[in-house]
Design a protein around this motif. Structure first.
Motif, short mmCIF file in Angstrom:
data_model
loop_
_atom_site.label_atom_id
_atom_site.label_comp_id
_atom_site.label_asym_id
_atom_site.label_seq_id
_atom_site.Cartn_x
_atom_site.Cartn_y
_atom_site.Cartn_z
N PRO A 1 45.88 40.21 47.05
CA PRO A 1 44.79 39.31 46.64
C PRO A 1 43.47 40.04 46.36
CG PRO A 1 45.97 38.40 48.51
CD PRO A 1 46.52 39.78 48.30
N ALA A 2 43.18 41.10 47.10
CA ALA A 2 41.93 41.84 46.87
C ALA A 2 41.95 42.50 45.49
CB ALA A 2 41.72 42.88 47.96
N VAL B 1 43.48 41.43 42.81
CA VAL B 1 43.28 40.37 41.81
C VAL B 1 41.81 39.96 41.76
CG1 VAL B 1 43.89 38.01 41.16
CG2 VAL B 1 45.66 39.57 41.99
N THR B 2 41.20 39.77 42.93
CA THR B 2 39.79 39.38 42.98
C THR B 2 38.91 40.44 42.33
OG1 THR B 2 40.17 38.12 45.01
CG2 THR B 2 37.89 38.76 44.54
N TYR B 3 39.14 41.70 42.66
CA TYR B 3 38.37 42.80 42.11
C TYR B 3 38.54 42.86 40.59
CZ TYR B 3 37.33 47.72 40.99
OH TYR B 3 36.85 48.88 40.43
N ARG B 4 39.78 42.86 40.13
CA ARG B 4 40.05 42.97 38.70
C ARG B 4 39.46 41.79 37.94
NH1 ARG B 4 45.96 42.11 36.99
NH2 ARG B 4 45.18 40.06 37.45
N ASP B 5 39.64 40.58 38.45
CA ASP B 5 39.12 39.39 37.77
C ASP B 5 37.59 39.38 37.72
OD1 ASP B 5 41.75 38.65 37.42
OD2 ASP B 5 41.70 37.01 38.89
N ALA B 6 36.94 39.90 38.77
CA ALA B 6 35.48 39.97 38.77
C ALA B 6 35.00 40.96 37.71
CB ALA B 6 34.97 40.38 40.16
#
Length: 130
Positions: free
Chosen positions: A62-63, A65-70
């Motif tokens: 999940p981290a 995905v959050t990093y990449r999406d941000a």
């Protein structure tokens, strides 16, 4: 000390393999099953087969995905690849259907462009003056 391996988080390794090899022109270096459907899948430049490897890493954490999406939301590329001529590579990739978020842009002595790798990342290409 030198950089041996770096990675990009991808939504789908099979799609990433096709994009990074068939479209961008990298060549597969390693493809090893690591459990389930995940693989240790790396590509390299055909010009430097013993050079730095790019790991097409599943974006399962999940981290990640959050990093990449941000980064994508802010328009920030996750990685940068050097090319001989940004304008020519831009035209070649557009001809293959690659979507760009930034057309070739002069940034001082460097010319850059940014595209969507279809796997969740923005990638920048750059040419430095000769």
């Amino acid at each position: 000390m030198k950089i041996h391996l770096t990675s990009v988080f991808v939504d789908d390794q099979a799609r990433a393999e096709r994009f990074y090899t068939d479209v961008l022109g990298f060549v597969k270096k390693h493809d090893v099953p690591v459990g389930g459907q995940d693989r240790w899948l790396t590509v390299v430049s055909p010009d430097e087969p013993e050079g730095t490897e790019l790991l097409l890493e599943p974006a399962a954490h999940p981290a990640a995905v959050t990093y990449r999406d941000a980064l994508v939301a802010d328009g920030i590329p996750l990685a940068q690849f050097a090319v001989d001529d940004v304008h020519a590579e831009y035209e070649r990739l557009r001809g293959l259907g690659v979507g760009f978020t930034q057309e070739p842009t002069e940034m001082g002595p460097v010319t850059t462009a940014v595209f969507d790798d279809t796997c969740g990342n923005l990638i920048q290409i750059a040419t430095e003056p000769q």
